[in-house]
Design a protein around this motif. Structure first.
Motif, short mmCIF file in Angstrom:
data_model
loop_
_atom_site.label_atom_id
_atom_site.label_comp_id
_atom_site.label_asym_id
_atom_site.label_seq_id
_atom_site.Cartn_x
_atom_site.Cartn_y
_atom_site.Cartn_z
N GLN A 343 -8.78 13.74 5.71
CA GLN A 343 -9.29 12.66 4.87
C GLN A 343 -9.19 11.31 5.57
OE1 GLN A 343 -7.40 12.73 0.95
NE2 GLN A 343 -6.80 14.85 1.33
N ALA A 344 -9.98 10.37 5.07
CA ALA A 344 -9.81 8.98 5.49
C ALA A 344 -8.51 8.44 4.90
CB ALA A 344 -11.00 8.15 5.02
N THR A 345 -8.06 7.31 5.43
CA THR A 345 -6.84 6.69 4.89
C THR A 345 -7.00 5.18 4.91
OG1 THR A 345 -4.42 6.74 4.98
CG2 THR A 345 -5.58 6.48 7.08
N ASP A 346 -6.14 4.51 4.17
CA ASP A 346 -6.10 3.05 4.19
C ASP A 346 -4.63 2.62 4.16
OD1 ASP A 346 -5.20 3.34 1.54
OD2 ASP A 346 -7.15 2.85 0.68
N LEU A 347 -4.40 1.32 4.17
CA LEU A 347 -3.03 0.82 4.27
C LEU A 347 -2.19 1.24 3.08
CD1 LEU A 347 -0.83 -0.84 5.63
CD2 LEU A 347 -1.80 -2.90 4.56
N GLU A 348 -2.73 1.13 1.87
CA GLU A 348 -1.93 1.47 0.69
C GLU A 348 -1.49 2.93 0.74
OE1 GLU A 348 -4.04 0.54 -2.86
OE2 GLU A 348 -3.63 -1.61 -2.74
N GLU A 349 -2.41 3.82 1.15
CA GLU A 349 -2.06 5.24 1.20
C GLU A 349 -1.04 5.50 2.31
OE1 GLU A 349 -4.33 9.41 0.63
OE2 GLU A 349 -5.34 7.95 1.89
N ALA A 350 -1.26 4.94 3.49
CA ALA A 350 -0.36 5.18 4.61
C ALA A 350 1.03 4.62 4.36
CB ALA A 350 -0.94 4.58 5.89
N MET A 351 1.14 3.62 3.51
CA MET A 351 2.46 3.07 3.19
C MET A 351 3.34 4.09 2.50
SD MET A 351 2.94 -0.30 3.94
CE MET A 351 3.76 -1.22 2.64
N ALA A 352 2.73 5.13 1.93
CA ALA A 352 3.51 6.13 1.19
C ALA A 352 3.40 7.53 1.77
CB ALA A 352 3.08 6.15 -0.27
N MET A 428 11.61 4.12 6.83
CA MET A 428 10.26 3.58 6.99
C MET A 428 9.90 2.68 5.82
SD MET A 428 6.69 5.61 7.58
CE MET A 428 6.64 6.18 5.87
N PHE A 429 10.26 3.11 4.60
CA PHE A 429 9.97 2.28 3.42
C PHE A 429 10.72 0.95 3.50
CE2 PHE A 429 9.23 6.32 0.64
CZ PHE A 429 8.03 6.53 1.30
N SER A 437 2.12 -1.88 -7.06
CA SER A 437 2.53 -0.84 -8.02
C SER A 437 2.06 0.54 -7.59
CB SER A 437 2.00 -1.18 -9.41
OG SER A 437 0.59 -1.27 -9.41
N PHE A 438 0.86 0.63 -7.01
CA PHE A 438 0.37 1.93 -6.55
C PHE A 438 1.25 2.47 -5.44
CE2 PHE A 438 -2.04 4.29 -3.34
CZ PHE A 438 -2.51 5.35 -4.11
N VAL A 439 1.61 1.60 -4.48
CA VAL A 439 2.45 2.04 -3.37
C VAL A 439 3.83 2.45 -3.88
CG1 VAL A 439 3.59 1.32 -1.23
CG2 VAL A 439 1.21 0.65 -1.67
N VAL A 440 4.41 1.65 -4.78
CA VAL A 440 5.75 1.95 -5.31
C VAL A 440 5.74 3.31 -6.02
CG1 VAL A 440 7.49 1.26 -6.99
CG2 VAL A 440 6.42 -0.47 -5.50
N GLN A 441 4.73 3.53 -6.85
CA GLN A 441 4.66 4.79 -7.60
C GLN A 441 4.41 5.97 -6.67
OE1 GLN A 441 1.81 4.70 -10.77
NE2 GLN A 441 2.22 6.79 -11.44
N GLY A 445 6.80 9.41 -5.77
CA GLY A 445 6.34 10.80 -5.80
C GLY A 445 6.50 11.49 -4.46
N THR A 446 6.18 10.76 -3.38
CA THR A 446 6.33 11.33 -2.04
C THR A 446 7.79 11.65 -1.75
OG1 THR A 446 4.42 10.09 -1.23
CG2 THR A 446 5.98 10.90 0.42
N TYR A 447 8.67 10.73 -2.07
CA TYR A 447 10.10 10.95 -1.81
C TYR A 447 10.63 12.15 -2.61
CZ TYR A 447 15.00 10.00 -0.96
OH TYR A 447 16.31 10.12 -0.58
N ALA A 448 10.23 12.25 -3.87
CA ALA A 448 10.68 13.37 -4.70
C ALA A 448 10.16 14.69 -4.14
CB ALA A 448 10.20 13.19 -6.14
#
Length: 472
Positions: A343-352, A428-429, A437-441, A445-448
Motif C-alpha cells: 500500500q501507499a503510506t503517508d506521515l500520519e500512517e507511518a507515525m504509527a 520510536m514514539f 488524535s488519529f496518530v494517538v489512537q 492499537g499498534t502497541y496493543a
C-alpha cells in the motif's frame, strides 16, 4: 479469497476469460494488473450439429465430475425431455439422467441432435465458444462471460434451479448459437507481457545499492547479488559491506560495478548500512540485506517514477514475503505473503505503523544523507521513513518489485537475536511525539497488537504448502 487475491495481484499481466471476469477481480480483489482476454481452444471431435432431432437436453460438464451437475438435473427433472449428462466421470446419482463420459462417442451423438445444450461451467466461456461454433442451441452461465464470445443462446442464473430451467427453455426457443469472434492465439499474451514491462531508459542517473552482509557468502551471491546483476537498469554501483565476518572480496570479480568493503569489526547491520551509504556516489540510494532480492524491473520502475516527477524524494514498490524451510535438498520455498507491504503510506500512517518494507524504499541520496541515514533503533527502517515523510511524499509504484526472505531456522540479517518490539515502538514514539488524535489512537492499537504477539512472531504466509513457524 485472500490467496486468490494475492495470486491475481502477483503477475504483470492477468489472463482473464472475459471482461466480466476482470471486473469481478477488480471489484473483489482490488486487482491493479494489466490484463488480456484469452480462452483456450476446446476440442469437440469430428461431428456436426444436425438440428434438434430429439427432445433431449444435454448438460455439458466436460472436465468436471458428474456429481457437480446435481442442481442442473434437479432443475430440469420436471421436463419431458431426455436428460443427458456429459462429464469426466463420477457417480451416476439420478435415474432421471443418462450419464456419458466426455470421451464416449455417444456423447457427441447426443449433442449433435439435442434440443439444447447447457454449459455447466460457471465461469469459463471456452466450452460455450466451442459449442457455439457447431451452432447448437446453447444456455450458458451469467457469470461465465460467454455473452462476450457467443451470439444467440441464452444465459441462466447458476445459483437458481428456476434460473437454470428458464435458461434451458429460452435456449430451445432461441435456436442455434454462433461465435461472435474467433479465438485469440497466445501471441496476445506475449504482446501484453511485453507492453507491461518497463520501458528501458536510454540514459539514467547512477544508482547506489548498499548490501550489508555477515558470514553468508553463498547467500550474498545467490540472493542479493544475483538479483542486482539481473537488473534491467544497468547504471548501478553495488556497494558490498562485510560486517566483520568471513571475507567476501572475491565477489568483486563478478562485475566491475561491485565495490567491496571487508571491515574488521562487527558493528551490526545499521552501522554497516550507514557506512556503505557514506561511500555512495549515485543520485539514488537503495539498501538491501544479503538474503533479500530485487526483481529485474525494480530499479527501472522506481528510477522512471522519480525521474518523471518533480519534488518527490522516495519511491517504493510492493514487497512479496517469501518463506523458506531447510530440507534435504536445501532451502525450499513453502509459502508466500503478498498482502502486508502493498500500500501507499503517508506521515500520519507511518507515525504509527508502516506499510512499506525497508528494501522497498528507493531514495534520493542527497535527502537521506542530509537526514544522516539510520539511527541506532530497533525499528530503524520505520523511524527513517518517518523522517523522510516529514520532508517528502512517497511515490507508490503498484508492482511487486522486491521480496523479503523469512526462514524458519537461523535468522535473517535484519533479525536480531532478541527483539523487544514493544520497547522499540515506545522508543520510536518517544522520538516522534504526536498530538494528532488519529496518530494517538492508531499508535495505541499498534502497541496493543504488537504486545500481544508471541515471541519470534512473523507475518504468516497467505499461501503455503505446509505449516510455518519461525524458530531461532
Amino acid at each position: 479469497v485472500v490467496a486468490a487475491r494475492d495470486f491475481a495481484r502477483l503477475g504483470d499481466v492477468l489472463i482473464v476469460r472475459s471482461f466480466s471476469e476482470y471486473e469481478r477481480y477488480r471489484f473483489d480483489f482490488g486487482t491493479r494488473n494489466e490484463f488480456v482476454r484469452w480462452i483456450p481452444r476446446r476440442e469437440l471431435g469430428n461431428w456436426e450439429y444436425r438440428g434438434p432431432l430429439a427432445r433431449r437436453i444435454v448438460i455439458w460438464a466436460a472436465g468436471r465430475r458428474a456429481e457437480t451437475t446435481a442442481l442442473f438435473v434437479a432443475a430440469l427433472h420436471p421436463l419431458h425431455a431426455e436428460l443427458v449428462v456429459v462429464s469426466s466421470g463420477g457417480e451416476a446419482f439420478s435415474e432421471r439422467a443418462i450419464y456419458l463420459h466426455e470421451d464416449d462417442p455417444a456423447a457427441r451423438e447426443a449433442v449433435s441432435t439435442a434440443s439444447c445444450v447447457i454449459d455447466a461451467a460457471i465461469s469459463d466461456p471456452s466450452w460455450s465458444h466451442a459449442l457455439a461454433a457447431r451452432g447448437v442451441p446453447l444456455a450458458y452461465s451469467t457469470l461465465s462471460g460467454a455473452h462476450e464470445w457467443v451470439d444467440g443462446g441464452r444465459a441462466y442464473a447458476p445459483w437458481s434451479s428456476h434460473g437454470i430451467l428458464d435458461g434451458a427453455c429460452a435456449a430451445i426457443a432461441e435456436g442455434s448459437s454462433r461465435v461472435r469472434e474467433p479465438l485469440p492465439d497466445t501471441e496476445v499474451i506475449w504482446a501484453a507481457l511485453a507492453a507491461a514491462r518497463p520501458k528501458p531508459l536510454r540514459e539514467g542517473p547512477l544508482v547506489s545499492i548498499v548490501v550489508a552482509t555477515y558470514n553468508r557468502p553463498e547467500e550474498l551471491r545467490r540472493n542479493s547479488l544475483r538479483s542486482l546483476l539481473a537488473q534491467q537498469y544497468r547504471n548501478l554501483e553495488i556497494i558490498v559491506v562485510n560486517d566483520g565476518g568471513e571475507k567476501v572480496a572475491d565477489v568483486a570479480k563478478l562485475d566491475p560495478r561491485i565495490r567491496v568493503f571487508d571491515r574488521e569489526e562487527n558493528v551490526g547491520p545499521l552501522e554497516t548500512g550507514n557506512f556503505g551509504a557514506r561511500q555512495a556516489t549515485g543520485k539514488y540510494l537503495q539498501f538491501l540485506a544479503d538474503d533479500d532480492a530485487l526483481y529485474p524491473d525494480h530499479v527501472a520502475r522506481l528510477v522512471e517514477a522519480l525521474e518523471r516527477t518533480t519534488g518527490y524524494g522516495v519511491a517504493h514498490g510492493d514487497t512479496l514475503i517469501r518463506y523458506e524451510r531447510l530440507k534435504d535438498e536445501g532451502w525450499t520455498t513453502i509459502g508466500f505473503n503478498a498482502t502486508v507491504f502493498t500500500q501507499a503510506t503517508d506521515l500520519e500512517e507511518a507515525m504509527a505503523s508502516s506499510t512499506v518494507a525497508g528494501q522497498g524504499l528507493f531514495m534520493r541520496l542527497e535527502l537521506v544523507r542530509r537526514l544522516e541515514f539510520f539511527r541506532d533503533l530497533l525499528l530503524a527502517d520505520q523511524e527513517l521513513q518517518i523522517r523522510l515523510l516529514k520532508e517528502t511524499d512517497f511515490l507508490h509504484v503498484p508492482r511487486y518489485t522486491n521480496e523479503w526472505l523469512i526462514r524458519d531456522r537461523g535468522h535473517n540479517i535484519s533479525r536480531r537475536a532478541t527483539k523487544d518490539v514493544p520497547a522499540g515502538l515506545r522508543a520510536m514514539f518517544d522520538l516522534h511525539p504526536s498530538e494528532n488524535s488519529f496518530v494517538v489512537q492508531t499508535r495505541a492499537g499498534t502497541y496493543a497488537n504488537i504486545s500481544s504477539r508471541a515471541e519470534n512472531f512473523t507475518f504468516p504466509p497467505i499461501v503455503a504448502s505446509e505449516e510455518f513457524t519461525f524458530a531461532t
